[in-house]
Design a protein around this motif. Structure first.
Motif, PDB file in Angstrom:
ATOM      1  N   SER A  53     -34.478 -37.558  34.299  1.00  0.00           N
ATOM      2  CA  SER A  53     -33.053 -37.189  34.327  1.00  0.00           C
ATOM      3  C   SER A  53     -32.285 -38.077  35.303  1.00  0.00           C
ATOM      4  O   SER A  53     -32.703 -38.264  36.447  1.00  0.00           O
ATOM      5  N   SER A  54     -31.140 -38.627  34.855  1.00  0.00           N
ATOM      6  CA  SER A  54     -30.303 -39.412  35.772  1.00  0.00           C
ATOM      7  C   SER A  54     -29.422 -38.491  36.613  1.00  0.00           C
ATOM      8  O   SER A  54     -29.101 -38.809  37.753  1.00  0.00           O
ATOM      9  N   ALA A  55     -29.042 -37.318  36.060  1.00  0.00           N
ATOM     10  CA  ALA A  55     -28.177 -36.385  36.793  1.00  0.00           C
ATOM     11  C   ALA A  55     -28.850 -35.882  38.061  1.00  0.00           C
ATOM     12  O   ALA A  55     -28.207 -35.736  39.104  1.00  0.00           O
ATOM     13  N   VAL A  56     -30.147 -35.621  37.986  1.00  0.00           N
ATOM     14  CA  VAL A  56     -30.857 -35.061  39.139  1.00  0.00           C
ATOM     15  C   VAL A  56     -30.946 -36.084  40.284  1.00  0.00           C
ATOM     16  O   VAL A  56     -31.120 -35.717  41.448  1.00  0.00           O
ATOM     17  N   LYS A  57     -30.790 -37.373  39.960  1.00  0.00           N
ATOM     18  CA  LYS A  57     -30.782 -38.406  40.997  1.00  0.00           C
ATOM     19  C   LYS A  57     -29.360 -38.718  41.467  1.00  0.00           C
ATOM     20  O   LYS A  57     -29.158 -39.089  42.622  1.00  0.00           O
ATOM     21  N   ARG A  58     -28.390 -38.557  40.572  1.00  0.00           N
ATOM     22  CA  ARG A  58     -27.002 -38.916  40.912  1.00  0.00           C
ATOM     23  C   ARG A  58     -26.284 -37.830  41.717  1.00  0.00           C
ATOM     24  O   ARG A  58     -25.538 -38.135  42.655  1.00  0.00           O
ATOM     25  N   ILE A  59     -26.498 -36.555  41.399  1.00  0.00           N
ATOM     26  CA  ILE A  59     -25.762 -35.471  42.059  1.00  0.00           C
ATOM     27  C   ILE A  59     -25.978 -35.452  43.575  1.00  0.00           C
ATOM     28  O   ILE A  59     -25.014 -35.241  44.331  1.00  0.00           O
ATOM     29  N   PRO A  60     -27.223 -35.682  44.102  1.00  0.00           N
ATOM     30  CA  PRO A  60     -27.396 -35.664  45.567  1.00  0.00           C
ATOM     31  C   PRO A  60     -26.518 -36.665  46.313  1.00  0.00           C
ATOM     32  O   PRO A  60     -26.211 -36.465  47.485  1.00  0.00           O
ATOM     33  N   LEU A  61     -26.071 -37.741  45.651  1.00  0.00           N
ATOM     34  CA  LEU A  61     -25.205 -38.720  46.319  1.00  0.00           C
ATOM     35  C   LEU A  61     -23.867 -38.111  46.721  1.00  0.00           C
ATOM     36  O   LEU A  61     -23.192 -38.627  47.615  1.00  0.00           O
ATOM     37  N   ASP A  62     -23.487 -37.012  46.086  1.00  0.00           N
ATOM     38  CA  ASP A  62     -22.217 -36.364  46.409  1.00  0.00           C
ATOM     39  C   ASP A  62     -22.272 -35.584  47.724  1.00  0.00           C
ATOM     40  O   ASP A  62     -21.255 -35.462  48.403  1.00  0.00           O
TER      41      ASP A  62
END
Length: 731
Positions: free
Chosen positions: A298-307
């Motif tokens: 999943s790309s979302a599970v890696k991208r969301i923590p950047l927020d």
């Protein structure tokens, strides 16, 4: 219908009605003429003939016949109904409703008229009348499912959800236990989910949950069922159960951001403003680390923590997120990261990270701390990313150097030219940006996006003629204007309108802005067919959602831009009227009255002749329709009598026209700064001082530090000083 006729003619009248319903208009006209030979003043036949002619685009004859028929038989519900249908076809809905009501006074239980009336009431949002009409339809035909559903939806739209639930439950009481049959399972499923959403809307969460558990076997849309179940459980405070369902939904779609946010909410780890305490950040990190192990693809599970991550942890997470995408060569990487630039300090961290990666790849051919050699394309995509980064930060010279280096590295990558064009556009060099966009387009002539991007850049550079020639490459028949208008290509019309406005061609600018306004009128009209379709097909949740969208349609960004553009055009017309009209008036005023009258008559004749010639040309084109290779005929488009908008600028009161659009903006875009700036400018021109003051107050309330707010405030005080010095009464 046709009851006053002898049997033979009465049968012919039925043929007219059937021919109209089956679109066999010539057959219907023949039958009507046969009746009118013997009974030339028969009202219902005249009306039906008029309705048939209306479908054949002979409107003037149609209205004349229908009015004649109504005059001959004022007590016929058919004549009134036909008159209403005629008005409805011309979008004169209020007049159509009046006609339907007159028809119902004569025949109060006519199902067809009641149904037509209910559709118009839904269209015009006469919700109390809609409820009343649907109730009457239900009482006349209680064995018809659509009447029950229509009555329930009417109550829901009229803000009476509890009554809508009662109606649906009463309808369910009429069904047998083994309902629905296999061919109606989906429709019944939609009704049940709609009913559950009504429970949820009313705050009756326990009943919603009970209904879902009871009717689960009859609901075939399992995804919607799970989403609604999780939502109800969350609102009931049963967070563990809700979280469990959302996690099962994540298993189905681990790239759905909404499910991740919902899991955070269930755990009490969600903030609307994106601000988290140190403890919350730790818990969120642990959550996403566990999810990453489960959904590694999943790309979302890696991208969301950047927020939510900060400092070194943010840098580490960003580094691990960016590396595989640079290796793969994902052009949209910067678009994905761009929201992070709104977070204080994160842009600096990203810059350091990108430069570190660039330096490492240049020197060792590897990412920092990695022994694995990267392909040559990784440096290309790193330069591509860094150029967009510097472009976003306004450092255009560095951005251009980086993108030029990327182009010299691999000159065949189209995205590089597109991004260089955007950097030049942001730097203010519109002509060079258009040239770069055209170069990118020429590298792949079959790519519609590149063509559209090129057209947009050309319009930004005020190269309207070149933009039109480029746009025509992706339109039919080589007629770009009509095709782009038919396709509702609003971005083109808005950009074209802005370009013409900058060049001072207010006629063409208005033509484009008002074309966009016409599209929104068409969208409002397009909902009409769905009032019956959605009730028949039971797509109730989508129907209600569509109506809510239609209610806020004029708050859309494109309508706002078109209305604002039209207002600016009208204000400019007021400030400096077109030379042709003023010169013409001066010349006319110098002439003697007799010659002036003669000149006006000559002008009117010339206008009528031009109009007649255009209509004749249109008729010729319609008669000689183009035949395609497949043998199908295409009707010619209506001729535009004012292609350059010359008549649009010959308006007597531009400020009155501007006020119409300003009212729409004030009611639909009241939170926009531009709305109140335009209100101030317009009311200052109209000498409406108090309304201008009201606009200034709204500007300061929305953004007191905005330069435009200060400009309007100073302008207002100057005006007040002038008015006070003249001792003029404020209006």
């Amino acid at each position: 219908m046709g009851s006053s006729l002898p049997p033979k003619e009465a049968n012919l009248f039925k043929v007219i009605v059937k021919s109209y319903e089956t679109k066999q208009y010539k057959k219907g006209l023949k039958a009507a003429d046969s009746i009118l030979k013997k009974f030339p003043e028969h009202g219902e036949t005249l009306s039906m003939k008029g309705l048939t002619l209306n479908c054949m685009d002979r409107k003037s004859e149609a209205y004349e016949l229908v009015r004649r028929g109504l005059k001959n038989d004022l007590k016929s519900h058919v004549c009134w109904h036909v008159y209403g249908l005629l008005y409805r076809s011309d979008r004169e809905y209020r007049e159509a409703i009046k006609c339907y009501r007159n028809a119902l006074r004569i025949d109060p239980d006519n199902i067809e008229i009641l149904r037509d009336l209910s559709l118009l009431q839904a269209q015009m949002r006469d919700l109390s009348g809609f409820v009343e009409t649907r109730q009457q339809l239900l009482s006349l035909k209680p064995n018809h499912r659509m009447n029950w559903i229509g009555f329930a939806v009417a109550h829901h739209l009229n803000s009476n959800s509890s009554k809508a639930i009662e109606v649906l439950e009463a309808y369910e009481g009429t069904l047998e236990d083994d309902y629905p049959p296999d061919n109606e399972r989906y429709e019944h499923n939609e009704m049940l989910l709609y009913k559950i959403s009504l429970f949820e809307e009313c705050g009756m969460l326990d009943r919603a949950l009970e209904e879902m558990q009871k009717k689960e076997s009859k609901i075939v849309d399992k995804l919607s069922f799970k989403e609604q179940m999780a939502s109800v459980l969350f609102k009931l405070g049963r967070f563990d159960e809700s979280e469990s369902i959302y996690r099962s939904l994540l298993f189905m779609n681990p790239d759905n951001y909404k499910y991740f946010i919902a899991v955070q909410k269930c755990l009490g780890l969600y903030s609307d403003n994106g601000q988290y305490s140190a403890g919350d950040v730790e818990r969120l990190s642990a959550l996403y680390n566990s999810l990453k192990e489960k959904y590694s693809w999943s790309s979302a599970v890696k991208r969301i923590p950047l927020d939510f991550l900060e400092g070194e942890k943010f840098q580490e997470a960003a580094d691990s997120y960016v590396r595989p995408l640079l290796t793969k060569g994902v052009p949209s990487l910067f678009s994905d990261l761009s929201p992070l630039y709104e977070h204080p300090g994160k842009a600096n961290i990203l810059e350091q990270l990108f430069l570190k990666i660039e330096d490492s790849i240049r020197t060792s051919g590897c990412f920092p701390g990695s022994p694995q050699k990267e392909p040559p394309s990784t440096l290309l995509w790193t330069l591509f990313l860094i150029s967009q980064h510097y472009d976003r930060r306004g450092q255009y010279e560095i951005a251009l150097n980086k993108i030029d280096e990327a182009i010299s590295h691999t000159p065949t990558v189209i995205d590089l030219y597109s991004v260089k064009g955007k950097i030049l556009q942001h730097a203010g060099n519109f002509a060079a940006a258009a040239a770069l966009a055209d170069e990118a387009r020429s590298m792949d002539l079959a790519d519609r996006y590149l063509n559209s991007e090129c057209v947009m850049q050309m319009l930004q550079a005020d190269q309207v003629g070149l933009a039109e020639k480029t746009a025509v490459l992706f339109t039919k028949d080589g007629d770009q204007h009509n095709n782009l208008h038919d396709m509702q290509c609003m971005w083109y019309e808005l950009a074209s309108g802005e370009s013409y406005f900058r060049q001072g061609d207010l006629g063409r600018a208005l033509k484009n802005f008002l074309a966009v306004e016409k599209h929104y009128a068409d969208m409002t009209e397009d909902q009409f067919d769905f009032h019956s379709y959605c009730l028949r097909k039971m797509t109730l949740r989508a129907y209600v959602s569509m109506l809510k969208f239609q209610d806020r349609l004029h708050a859309h960004e494109y309508f706002h831009k078109a209305a604002a553009g039209a207002i600016r055009c009208y204000m400019k017309l007021h400030d400096s009227p077109t030379k042709s009209s003023t010169e013409e008036n001066d010349e006319m005023s110098k002439l003697p009255p007799a010659q002036r009258k003669k000149l006006r008559q000559k002008q009117k004749k010339a206008e009528a002749r031009a109009k007649r010639e255009a209509e004749e040309k249109q008729e010729d084109e319609t008669a000689t329709t183009n035949t395609s290779k497949s043998g199908k005929k295409h009707n010619a488009r209506p001729v535009d009598l004012d292609p350059h908008g010359e008549k649009l600028v010959q308006i007597e009161d531009p400020l009155a026209e501007a006020t119409k659009y300003l009212k729409l903006l004030q009611s639909n875009s009241s939170s926009s700064l531009e709305t109140h700036i335009l209100s101030f400018e317009l009311n200052m021109r109209k000498q409406k001082i108090l309304l201008a003051f009201q606009a200034v107050k709204q500007l300061i309330k929305l953004d007191e530090n905005n330069p435009d707010s200060h400009r309007c405030l100073i302008k207002f005080f100057h005006k007040i000083n002038k008015v006070s010095s003249r001792n003029t009464t404020l209006r």
